[in-house]
Design a protein around this motif. Sequence first.
Motif, PDB file in Angstrom:
ATOM      1  N   SER A  80     -19.770  13.876 -49.198  1.00 45.53           N
ATOM      2  CA  SER A  80     -19.615  13.446 -47.813  1.00 45.53           C
ATOM      3  C   SER A  80     -19.746  11.923 -47.695  1.00 45.53           C
ATOM      4  O   SER A  80     -20.363  11.257 -48.485  1.00 45.53           O
ATOM      5  CB  SER A  80     -20.680  14.170 -47.001  1.00 45.53           C
ATOM      6  OG  SER A  80     -20.837  13.541 -45.806  1.00 45.53           O
ATOM      7  N   SER A  81     -19.109  11.382 -46.692  1.00 45.04           N
ATOM      8  CA  SER A  81     -19.146   9.947 -46.452  1.00 45.04           C
ATOM      9  C   SER A  81     -19.323   9.777 -44.951  1.00 45.04           C
ATOM     10  O   SER A  81     -19.159  10.718 -44.212  1.00 45.04           O
ATOM     11  CB  SER A  81     -17.831   9.366 -46.919  1.00 45.04           C
ATOM     12  OG  SER A  81     -17.716   8.034 -46.583  1.00 45.04           O
ATOM     13  N   THR A  82     -19.662   8.576 -44.498  1.00 45.96           N
ATOM     14  CA  THR A  82     -19.927   8.443 -43.065  1.00 45.96           C
ATOM     15  C   THR A  82     -18.621   8.418 -42.294  1.00 45.96           C
ATOM     16  O   THR A  82     -17.835   7.488 -42.421  1.00 45.96           O
ATOM     17  CB  THR A  82     -20.700   7.139 -42.810  1.00 45.96           C
ATOM     18  OG1 THR A  82     -21.725   7.081 -43.773  1.00 45.96           O
ATOM     19  CG2 THR A  82     -21.262   7.091 -41.418  1.00 45.96           C
ATOM     20  N   LEU A  83     -18.431   9.441 -41.492  1.00 47.18           N
ATOM     21  CA  LEU A  83     -17.228   9.501 -40.666  1.00 47.18           C
ATOM     22  C   LEU A  83     -17.650   9.301 -39.218  1.00 47.18           C
ATOM     23  O   LEU A  83     -18.700   9.798 -38.801  1.00 47.18           O
ATOM     24  CB  LEU A  83     -16.554  10.861 -40.810  1.00 47.18           C
ATOM     25  CG  LEU A  83     -15.814  11.097 -42.136  1.00 47.18           C
ATOM     26  CD1 LEU A  83     -15.551  12.561 -42.362  1.00 47.18           C
ATOM     27  CD2 LEU A  83     -14.504  10.315 -42.157  1.00 47.18           C
ATOM     28  N   PRO A  84     -16.845   8.593 -38.434  1.00 52.19           N
ATOM     29  CA  PRO A  84     -17.223   8.381 -37.038  1.00 52.19           C
ATOM     30  C   PRO A  84     -17.269   9.714 -36.268  1.00 52.19           C
ATOM     31  O   PRO A  84     -16.588  10.671 -36.630  1.00 52.19           O
ATOM     32  CB  PRO A  84     -16.099   7.493 -36.488  1.00 52.19           C
ATOM     33  CG  PRO A  84     -15.214   7.154 -37.622  1.00 52.19           C
ATOM     34  CD  PRO A  84     -15.583   7.984 -38.801  1.00 52.19           C
ATOM     35  N   LEU A  85     -18.102   9.755 -35.216  1.00 55.63           N
ATOM     36  CA  LEU A  85     -18.192  10.949 -34.366  1.00 55.63           C
ATOM     37  C   LEU A  85     -17.360  10.718 -33.106  1.00 55.63           C
ATOM     38  O   LEU A  85     -17.263   9.586 -32.618  1.00 55.63           O
ATOM     39  CB  LEU A  85     -19.651  11.204 -33.972  1.00 55.63           C
ATOM     40  CG  LEU A  85     -20.585  11.525 -35.130  1.00 55.63           C
ATOM     41  CD1 LEU A  85     -22.028  11.590 -34.654  1.00 55.63           C
ATOM     42  CD2 LEU A  85     -20.175  12.847 -35.790  1.00 55.63           C
TER      43      LEU A  85
ATOM     44  N   SER B 261     -12.617  17.783 -41.078  1.00 59.65           N
ATOM     45  CA  SER B 261     -13.467  18.899 -41.505  1.00 59.65           C
ATOM     46  C   SER B 261     -12.646  20.046 -42.083  1.00 59.65           C
ATOM     47  O   SER B 261     -13.170  21.118 -42.331  1.00 59.65           O
ATOM     48  CB  SER B 261     -14.313  19.382 -40.330  1.00 59.65           C
ATOM     49  OG  SER B 261     -13.470  19.628 -39.226  1.00 59.65           O
TER      50      SER B 261
ATOM     51  N   GLU C 228     -11.430  17.478 -46.444  1.00 58.68           N
ATOM     52  CA  GLU C 228     -12.831  17.255 -46.808  1.00 58.68           C
ATOM     53  C   GLU C 228     -13.132  17.829 -48.196  1.00 58.68           C
ATOM     54  O   GLU C 228     -14.077  17.423 -48.857  1.00 58.68           O
ATOM     55  CB  GLU C 228     -13.721  17.945 -45.764  1.00 58.68           C
ATOM     56  CG  GLU C 228     -15.158  17.556 -45.828  1.00 58.68           C
ATOM     57  CD  GLU C 228     -16.030  18.448 -44.961  1.00 58.68           C
ATOM     58  OE1 GLU C 228     -15.597  19.554 -44.588  1.00 58.68           O
ATOM     59  OE2 GLU C 228     -17.148  18.026 -44.644  1.00 58.68           O
TER      60      GLU C 228
ATOM     61  N   CYS D  68     -12.238   2.002 -50.623  1.00 61.50           N
ATOM     62  CA  CYS D  68     -12.266   3.464 -50.809  1.00 61.50           C
ATOM     63  C   CYS D  68     -12.050   3.827 -52.273  1.00 61.50           C
ATOM     64  O   CYS D  68     -11.532   4.910 -52.561  1.00 61.50           O
ATOM     65  CB  CYS D  68     -11.216   4.132 -49.921  1.00 61.50           C
ATOM     66  SG  CYS D  68      -9.533   3.598 -50.270  1.00 61.50           S
TER      67      CYS D  68
ATOM     68  N   LYS E 263     -13.744   7.942 -47.332  1.00 63.08           N
ATOM     69  CA  LYS E 263     -13.893   6.508 -47.028  1.00 63.08           C
ATOM     70  C   LYS E 263     -12.566   5.971 -46.471  1.00 63.08           C
ATOM     71  O   LYS E 263     -12.534   5.181 -45.532  1.00 63.08           O
ATOM     72  CB  LYS E 263     -14.271   5.731 -48.292  1.00 63.08           C
ATOM     73  CG  LYS E 263     -15.682   5.997 -48.801  1.00 63.08           C
ATOM     74  CD  LYS E 263     -15.938   5.126 -50.031  1.00 63.08           C
ATOM     75  CE  LYS E 263     -17.260   5.456 -50.707  1.00 63.08           C
ATOM     76  NZ  LYS E 263     -17.405   4.769 -51.993  1.00 63.08           N
TER      77      LYS E 263
ATOM     78  N   ALA F 160     -12.026   7.358 -42.897  1.00 64.40           N
ATOM     79  CA  ALA F 160     -12.959   6.756 -41.920  1.00 64.40           C
ATOM     80  C   ALA F 160     -12.392   5.414 -41.463  1.00 64.40           C
ATOM     81  O   ALA F 160     -12.356   5.104 -40.262  1.00 64.40           O
ATOM     82  CB  ALA F 160     -14.338   6.581 -42.556  1.00 64.40           C
TER      83      ALA F 160
END
Length: 492
Positions: free
Chosen positions: A3-8, A53, A57, A108, A172, A175
């Motif tokens: 997992s990587s930081t994805l915006p909400l 998702s 992913e 990335c 990455k 995102a």
Amino acid sequence: MASSTLPLFPKLLQNETADVCVVGSGIAGLTTAYLLARDGYSVIVLDDGPLVSGETERTTAHLTHALDSRFFELERLHGEKGARIAAESHSAAIEKIEEIVKRENIGCDYQRLDGYLFCPPGESTQILEREMAAAHRAGLDAVEMVSRAPVGSFDTGPALRFPRQAQFHPLKYLAALTIAFQRQGGRIFTNTHVTGVEGGEPARVETKGGYVVNAKALVMATNTPVNDRLIIHTKQAAYRTYVIGATVPAGSVPKGLYWDTADPYHYVRVQPLDRGDVLIIGGEDHKTGQANDADARYLRLEQWARARFPMIEAIPHRWSGQVMEPVDGLAFIGRNPMDQENVYLITGHSGNGMTYGTLAGMLISDLIAGRENRWAALYDPTRKTLGAAKEFAAQNLNVAARYLENVTGGIPQDPSTLLPGTGAVIRRGLKKAAVYRDDAGELHEFSAVCPHLSCLLSWNAAEKSWDCPCHGSRFDRHGHVLNGPAISDLED
Ligand SMILES: Cc1cc2nc3c(=O)[nH]c(=O)nc-3n(C[C@H](O)[C@H](O)[C@H](O)COP(=O)(O)OP(=O)(O)OC[C@H]3O[C@@H](n4cnc5c(N)ncnc54)[C@H](O)[C@@H]3O)c2cc1C
Ligand code: FES
């Protein structure tokens, strides 16, 4: 992939209007949305989960024009010109990713590297000769035979080298692509389940919350279409595929993309991490809903990997995902068959969805903008591929056999015998119930009939899901739809 930081993003909480509504925030949806926004269109993306998702992913992110379908097969099915366009469009997709990475300055782990195709031990390597000749005719002149892939720990035997393939960290990448899309005015709503779509002027997208998006064009980038009820689903099949992630000392496996010609084939690459490398190994595919032995498959993958990569330290990661296999070897990208002109779909990308998702963004944005695109006819979802009649018949006979299960399937089990965390399809006279006992011991019961076209579901113990053997719909243990083509949850 890790997992990587994805915006909400928020839910859709009012009616909206846009030039284009894209359903699905995987690589296909986000690339299409981004390229359309770059063209000046106002674009809304909807997704029923969080951002990215779906299968994106879970991808292993080989970026390659060495397609799952062999070039000699593509030639047979689509002619030499078709095979050339397939090679050209996937090469262009890698170039496009590279262009976006540079333009948006995306970190990335994108890098060019070579891919190697080799045969399992003891098998004739004639297939490699055939494939090399077909790849050359398809315009991939640089493909060459080498005596072995550059892996020190085992001898692959003769291998085809595909130069200048690539790999990246897809989360990455996406995102950053999402942020660039927003900067161009793009809007994204997540946790927004689409319950219906209708082409026309305007096209309408209805959502579970009751809110509607009106748009001049709709793009269904849901991996498998949830708007097309039948046509496309007779031309492709859903497969589960399995992956393990093994830690290896940094640099102990040379960077490259590695595939064998086994059926199902193994696919391997190295992902560098801060501490050491992760060797990502996939394979063991089977038709969705037609096997329930994931542990044995993971074990076989591990044995295959350990026999070839003795430097493996541990295997801390494993996951599975779903790929859509078209009967004639190529994805379906373009206008939805038998629908209004302004409804587009993207599906059937086999294990090449990173490049297909990207070339789909290029192709669909051209179609919407009214620009000529020389790939359009090849990927047209309405195409009829005469040479694929056998594959088409086999796929649909397989589905027909599954319908028989509606009568014979299910076990006459007493649900009280179900252990916590397990599920089963239970026969009650002519009716079949999908029964799951949760870890606290409570039973959850639904109809075991798939709401898409009424096949009998199977229990998937590894994912704790109900999977449909006909066209690949999946539902979580509580009956909520996970994968289309079903668009609704299981009935109580
Ligand atoms: C294990 C694995 C390994 C793979 N390895 C590779 C590889 O190495 N290279 C490669 O090129 N490809 C690979 N693939 C294939 C590739 O990952 C997929 O083809 C690709 O990610 C599909 O992208 P997509 O955008 O079309 O779909 P997805 O990423 O699945 O996105 C579809 C989105 O639509 C949303 N959605 C669905 N229904 C609805 C609805 N009713 N309402 C709202 N939203 C909805 C979902 O939530 C999802 O986010 C692999 C796939 C798997 C599973
Ligand atoms: S997915 Fe078509 S019947 Fe289930």
